[in-house]
Scaffold this active site. Structure first.
Site, mmCIF file in Angstrom:
data_model
loop_
_atom_site.group_PDB
_atom_site.id
_atom_site.type_symbol
_atom_site.label_atom_id
_atom_site.label_comp_id
_atom_site.label_asym_id
_atom_site.label_seq_id
_atom_site.Cartn_x
_atom_site.Cartn_y
_atom_site.Cartn_z
ATOM 1 N N LYS A 169 -91.245 39.324 -37.161
ATOM 2 C CA LYS A 169 -92.700 39.501 -37.153
ATOM 3 C C LYS A 169 -93.147 40.619 -38.086
ATOM 4 O O LYS A 169 -92.353 41.418 -38.577
ATOM 5 C CB LYS A 169 -93.187 39.742 -35.723
ATOM 6 C CG LYS A 169 -93.224 38.448 -34.915
ATOM 7 C CD LYS A 169 -94.053 38.586 -33.661
ATOM 8 C CE LYS A 169 -94.325 37.223 -33.040
ATOM 9 N NZ LYS A 169 -95.102 37.332 -31.797
ATOM 10 N N ARG A 193 -87.597 34.904 -27.633
ATOM 11 C CA ARG A 193 -87.994 33.794 -28.501
ATOM 12 C C ARG A 193 -87.569 34.136 -29.929
ATOM 13 O O ARG A 193 -88.077 35.091 -30.524
ATOM 14 C CB ARG A 193 -89.508 33.569 -28.408
ATOM 15 C CG ARG A 193 -90.029 32.406 -29.236
ATOM 16 C CD ARG A 193 -91.536 32.239 -29.019
ATOM 17 N NE ARG A 193 -92.060 31.123 -29.781
ATOM 18 C CZ ARG A 193 -92.494 31.208 -31.034
ATOM 19 N NH1 ARG A 193 -92.458 32.378 -31.681
ATOM 20 N NH2 ARG A 193 -92.959 30.138 -31.666
#
Length: 286
Positions: free
Chosen positions: A221, A255
């Site tokens: 991210k 995740r």
């Protein structure tokens, strides 16, 4: 006990959720699993590498071309049904904020609805309750789906995360979602700048203390990229470091894109913590 689909996970058992994007413009793989066969091959490899959950998404998180609910369903529903047929024991999650899509994928065999946009469509939790499937309750800072944060502020970011996610979790249970199938997610990058996401990581133990199982979606991210000043394809080490910290602080579900690497990190942390035995222990004993 965390219960999802046919699976039950012990209190100290780390769980990997593998990302399978059914989009032509995903930020990480640029559509590598948009077609069925590469996507099914990705599922097979992820399961072999240790993923217990497959998270299927039909719309990229960031801004881009508009994707209708009908198109999102077209990308995901049939694929969910095929994964269910080929992998009857895997937990199938679908990353969606729309109740129409949630309804369709539950009918096709999904076990979990991953609501990454924090209840923006309140009917999604109703769908989860009606079908008796799990729900991920995420903090997105009130952001609209597929928007980027702009000068967002919090008096106390973790206090806001706890208020929102616990509230969503309690509402979900009241609507019929099994308590043992509800997870909370701090929502790294969603409605947050990099400093917010770092603080959420640093204080993740406060989420674990609520008793709700914590899911973290950290993989490659922007907060990792900005922290290390690395482009998307060079964020794996930063992601794995953040994964290790999150595991130590009590996260339960991860995740990820890199399943095999994450499995090693989680096994190492679990063994250091005393929740897992070494795979081999010969040193000094021969």
């Amino acid at each position: 006990m965390l219960r999802l689909g046919r699976r039950e996970f012990a209190p100290h058992e780390p769980v990997i959720m593998a990302i399978v994007n059914r989009t032509p413009d995903s930020f990480y793989d640029q559509g590598a699993t948009f077609r069925d066969e590469p996507a099914l091959a990705r599922v097979e490899q992820a399961v072999a590498d240790g993923a217990a959950i497959i998270d299927i998404g039909g719309v990229k998180a960031g801004p881009g071309d508009e994707v209708s609910a009908e198109e999102e369903a077209r990308r995901t529903v049939g694929f969910v049904a095929e994964v269910r047929r080929r992998f009857p024991d895997v937990v199938i999650s679908v990353d969606t904020w729309r109740h129409e899509v949630g309804e369709a994928v539950c009918e096709a065999g999904a076990d979990l609805l991953n609501d990454a946009w924090g209840g923006v469509d309140p009917k999604l939790a109703e769908v989860a309750g009606r079908h008796g499937v799990g729900l991920v309750c995420t903090h997105a800072g009130g952001a609209e789906p597929r928007t980027r944060p702009h000068r967002v502020t919090y008096d106390d970011v973790m206090a806001d995360i706890l208020d929102v996610t616990v509230g969503l979790a309690e509402r979900a249970v009241a609507l019929g979602v099994p308590r043992e199938s509800v997870l909370i997610d701090p929502g790294h990058d969603f409605g947050k700048n990099t400093r917010h996401s770092l603080e959420a990581t640093r204080r993740l133990g406060e989420m674990a203390e609520t008793g709700w199982p914590v899911l973290v979606s950290l993989s490659n991210k922007d907060f990792v990229g900005e922290t290390l000043d690395r482009p998307v394809k060079e964020r794996v080490l930063g992601t794995l470091a953040t994964t290790a910290v999150s595991a130590w602080l009590g996260a339960r579900v991860y995740r990820v894109h890199e399943v095999a690497e994450t499995r090693q990190v989680l096994d190492m942390v679990a063994t250091i913590a005393g929740h897992r035995e070494p795979a081999v222990a010969r040193r000094g004993l021969a």
